[in-house]
Write a protein that holds these residues in place. Structure first.
Motif, PDB file in Angstrom:
ATOM      1  N   VAL A  48       0.850  -1.149  -0.120  1.00 21.82           N
ATOM      2  CA  VAL A  48      -0.092  -0.023   0.036  1.00 21.82           C
ATOM      3  C   VAL A  48       0.783   1.223   0.021  1.00 21.82           C
ATOM      4  N   ASP A  49       1.976   1.327   0.697  1.00 20.08           N
ATOM      5  CA  ASP A  49       2.763   2.373   0.657  1.00 20.08           C
ATOM      6  C   ASP A  49       3.406   2.802  -0.709  1.00 20.08           C
ATOM      7  N   ASN A  50       3.873   1.831  -1.182  1.00 19.04           N
ATOM      8  CA  ASN A  50       4.158   1.764  -2.716  1.00 19.04           C
ATOM      9  C   ASN A  50       3.374   2.090  -3.798  1.00 19.04           C
ATOM     10  N   CYS A  51       2.222   1.732  -3.492  1.00 19.13           N
ATOM     11  CA  CYS A  51       0.915   1.870  -4.302  1.00 19.13           C
ATOM     12  C   CYS A  51       0.738   3.508  -4.377  1.00 19.13           C
ATOM     13  N   CYS A  52       0.685   4.030  -3.057  1.00 18.65           N
ATOM     14  CA  CYS A  52       0.506   5.523  -2.915  1.00 18.65           C
ATOM     15  C   CYS A  52       1.292   6.189  -3.946  1.00 18.65           C
ATOM     16  N   MET A  53       2.767   5.894  -3.751  1.00 17.34           N
ATOM     17  CA  MET A  53       3.768   6.754  -4.465  1.00 17.34           C
ATOM     18  C   MET A  53       3.582   6.498  -5.919  1.00 17.34           C
ATOM     19  N   GLN A  54       3.247   5.303  -6.206  1.00 18.29           N
ATOM     20  CA  GLN A  54       3.079   5.021  -7.605  1.00 18.29           C
ATOM     21  C   GLN A  54       1.817   5.819  -8.149  1.00 18.29           C
ATOM     22  N   LEU A  55       0.751   5.891  -7.374  1.00 15.79           N
ATOM     23  CA  LEU A  55      -0.230   6.662  -8.013  1.00 15.79           C
ATOM     24  C   LEU A  55      -0.062   7.839  -8.109  1.00 15.79           C
ATOM     25  N   VAL A  56       0.806   8.761  -7.495  1.00 17.56           N
ATOM     26  CA  VAL A  56       0.913  10.283  -7.708  1.00 17.56           C
ATOM     27  C   VAL A  56       2.051  10.353  -8.609  1.00 17.56           C
ATOM     28  N   SER A  57       2.852   9.360  -9.163  1.00 15.19           N
ATOM     29  CA  SER A  57       3.910   9.418 -10.121  1.00 15.19           C
ATOM     30  C   SER A  57       3.463   8.875 -11.549  1.00 15.19           C
ATOM     31  N   LYS A  58       2.854   7.676 -11.427  1.00 18.02           N
ATOM     32  CA  LYS A  58       2.451   7.199 -12.746  1.00 18.02           C
ATOM     33  C   LYS A  58       0.937   6.431 -12.541  1.00 18.02           C
ATOM     34  N   PRO A  59      -0.149   7.198 -12.376  1.00 22.51           N
ATOM     35  CA  PRO A  59      -1.313   6.732 -12.044  1.00 22.51           C
ATOM     36  C   PRO A  59      -2.013   5.874 -13.338  1.00 22.51           C
ATOM     37  N   GLU A  60      -1.586   6.113 -14.407  1.00 21.42           N
ATOM     38  CA  GLU A  60      -2.008   5.432 -15.756  1.00 21.42           C
ATOM     39  C   GLU A  60      -1.611   4.129 -15.566  1.00 21.42           C
ATOM     40  N   GLN A  61      -0.818   3.411 -14.928  1.00 20.53           N
ATOM     41  CA  GLN A  61      -0.341   1.963 -14.998  1.00 20.53           C
ATOM     42  C   GLN A  61      -1.466   1.405 -14.068  1.00 20.53           C
ATOM     43  N   PHE A  62      -2.382   1.913 -13.480  1.00 21.50           N
ATOM     44  CA  PHE A  62      -3.296   0.993 -12.767  1.00 21.50           C
ATOM     45  C   PHE A  62      -4.743   0.957 -13.518  1.00 21.50           C
ATOM     46  N   ASP A  63      -5.539  -0.170 -13.564  1.00 17.59           N
ATOM     47  CA  ASP A  63      -6.807  -0.421 -14.033  1.00 17.59           C
ATOM     48  C   ASP A  63      -7.578  -0.522 -13.053  1.00 17.59           C
ATOM     49  N   VAL A  64      -7.990  -1.829 -12.516  1.00 19.74           N
ATOM     50  CA  VAL A  64      -8.917  -2.204 -11.520  1.00 19.74           C
ATOM     51  C   VAL A  64      -7.971  -2.420 -10.058  1.00 19.74           C
ATOM     52  N   MET A  65      -8.508  -1.869  -8.933  1.00 17.00           N
ATOM     53  CA  MET A  65      -7.592  -2.270  -7.943  1.00 17.00           C
ATOM     54  C   MET A  65      -8.618  -2.782  -6.517  1.00 17.00           C
ATOM     55  N   VAL A  66      -8.149  -3.831  -6.115  1.00 18.85           N
ATOM     56  CA  VAL A  66      -9.131  -4.360  -5.020  1.00 18.85           C
ATOM     57  C   VAL A  66      -8.428  -4.219  -3.884  1.00 18.85           C
ATOM     58  N   THR A  67      -8.764  -3.706  -2.633  1.00 21.83           N
ATOM     59  CA  THR A  67      -8.524  -3.523  -1.550  1.00 21.83           C
ATOM     60  C   THR A  67      -9.107  -3.781  -0.306  1.00 21.83           C
ATOM     61  N   PRO A  68      -8.464  -4.059   0.891  1.00 20.90           N
ATOM     62  CA  PRO A  68      -9.042  -4.069   2.043  1.00 20.90           C
ATOM     63  C   PRO A  68      -9.850  -2.872   2.635  1.00 20.90           C
ATOM     64  N   ASN A  69     -10.462  -2.578   3.693  1.00 23.87           N
ATOM     65  CA  ASN A  69     -11.497  -1.671   3.901  1.00 23.87           C
ATOM     66  C   ASN A  69     -10.555  -0.249   3.829  1.00 23.87           C
ATOM     67  N   LEU A  70      -9.627  -0.024   4.803  1.00 24.02           N
ATOM     68  CA  LEU A  70      -9.127   1.227   5.167  1.00 24.02           C
ATOM     69  C   LEU A  70      -8.080   1.379   3.976  1.00 24.02           C
ATOM     70  N   TYR A  71      -7.501   0.660   3.253  1.00 22.75           N
ATOM     71  CA  TYR A  71      -6.468   1.141   1.896  1.00 22.75           C
ATOM     72  C   TYR A  71      -7.264   1.574   1.128  1.00 22.75           C
ATOM     73  N   GLY A  72      -8.564   0.932   0.758  1.00 17.59           N
ATOM     74  CA  GLY A  72      -9.271   1.108  -0.346  1.00 17.59           C
ATOM     75  C   GLY A  72      -9.845   2.915  -0.007  1.00 17.59           C
ATOM     76  N   ASN A  73     -10.142   3.469   1.242  1.00 19.63           N
ATOM     77  CA  ASN A  73     -10.355   4.550   1.494  1.00 19.63           C
ATOM     78  C   ASN A  73      -9.266   5.551   1.172  1.00 19.63           C
ATOM     79  N   LEU A  74      -8.388   5.277   1.440  1.00 20.25           N
ATOM     80  CA  LEU A  74      -6.904   6.084   1.217  1.00 20.25           C
ATOM     81  C   LEU A  74      -6.842   6.017  -0.546  1.00 20.25           C
TER      82      LEU A  74
END
Length: 371
Positions: free
Chosen positions: A237-263
């Motif tokens: 999840v911490d790497n996910c947040c970094m990747q989201l703000v730097s290269k978000p186009e790499q993601f498609d569908v993301m499945v998460t537990p409850n708290l991580y999904g909110n963030l």
């Protein structure tokens, strides 16, 4: 087993590309053949909520009336400082099967639990879906963003199991079960399959929470084997947040537990244009509740309420999702098209999108752009 959930998944899927009967650009496309009686008006439970909620739900009501959409609302006053949902509201949602709600303000600290969380548990709305995407004409830092965040909605850190062990020491329990992990994984993969998505990414912290998040990952891996045509990946999840703000186009569908999904959903929404334009919904086997997709952080902003400048776009797009769930696809298409035209033109935008328009001015513009 996966095929049994198709009717459930149709609630949040966008219509696939349709084929025109003739090549002329003005011809109508075949989108949906109704069954007898499908055009009967449907009742929807409406909860305006707190803060900007009444403003944006009123916007939806105006647009629905302008479209002559075959829905009517049963409105109930519910506020975040209540101890529980009134019984008549729960009965209405269970009767109608569908609810549209504004934000409910959750007090920070104290003994009042979140009504948003309690509603999800009461109705077993186990899947939260937020679609974060670039809107044409709305400038953002990143392009080609089209992320669907599917979040487990009933357990994890939101289980509400907290107690004070001794004075000054509080224990909060995170609950992860095989049952809930499997069903959210199945939902994510079936959503990807039905919407021609290419990849599902599981977000976790199993390097630290080896048993809890390890069980979540194990469930995702098992489900992934049943969908060989869909690429499966995992990210901490911490790497996910970094990747989201730097290269978000790499993601498609993301499945998460409850708290991580909110963030993750709120981060993705901020990248793609802001929480004011991102639609979402919560769905279970029997009921669906549609609301602003990412956190309504401006629910309590009194100045925005006084000036009547709340952004209604997110809830308008969420109501388009609701119309598809109710099997009124042409109305959903008309509403989405009108909203996107208003955003693209750029003449009517609220402050969060760089403009100074009021909620009513945006509503009027959307109605003027309805086909």
């Amino acid at each position: 087993m996966a095929r049994r959930s198709f009717s459930l998944l149709k609630t949040l899927t966008k219509p696939t590309t349709s084929f025109s009967l003739t090549p002329t650009p003005t011809s109508r496309s075949v989108t949906y053949m109704p069954r007898p009686g499908d055009g009967a008006p449907r009742a929807v439970t409406l909860i305006p909520g707190d803060g900007i909620g009444p403003l944006v739900t009123d916007a939806v009501e105006q647009v629905m009336n302008a479209m002559h959409a075959p829905v009517y609302f049963e409105k109930y006053e519910v506020h975040g400082d209540m101890n529980r949902f009134p019984a008549e509201v729960i009965e209405s949602i269970k009767k109608n099967k569908v609810c549209l709600k504004g934000g409910l303000k959750t007090p920070v600290g104290g003994g009042v639990s979140s009504l948003n969380v309690s509603l999800r548990k009461e109705l077993d709305l186990y899947a939260s879906l937020v679609n974060c995407f670039n809107l044409p004409g709305l400038p953002t830092r990143h392009e080609n963003v089209d992320i669907v965040v599917i979040r487990e909605n009933t357990e994890g850190e939101y289980s509400g199991l907290e107690h004070e062990v001794v004075p000054g020491v509080v224990e909060s329990l995170k609950v992860i079960t095989k049952f809930c992990s499997e069903r959210i994984a199945k939902y994510a993969f079936e959503y990807a399959y039905l919407n021609n998505r290419k990849q599902v990414t599981a977000v976790h912290k199993a390097n630290i929470m080896k048993l809890a998040d390890g069980l979540f990952l194990e469930s995702c891996r098992e489900v992934a084997t049943k969908y060989p045509s869909i690429k499966y990946s995992e990210i901490i999840v911490d790497n996910c947040c970094m990747q989201l703000v730097s290269k978000p186009e790499q993601f498609d569908v993301m499945v998460t537990p409850n708290l991580y999904g909110n963030l993750v959903a709120n981060t993705a929404a901020g990248i793609a244009g802001g929480t004011g334009v991102m639609p979402g919904g919560n769905v279970g086997a029997d009921y669906a509740v549609f609301e602003q997709g990412a956190s309504a952080g401006n629910v309590g902003k009194e100045k925005m309420v006084e000036q009547k400048k709340a952004n209604p776009v997110a809830l308008l797009l969420s109501s388009a999702m609701m119309l598809r769930h109710l099997q009124f696809p042409s109305f959903a298409d008309r509403l989405e098209t009108a909203v996107k035209r208003v955003i693209s033109e750029g003449k009517c935008r609220t402050k969060d999108l760089g403009g100074d328009s009021t909620t009513q001015e945006v509503v009027d513009a959307v109605i003027a752009n309805l086909d």
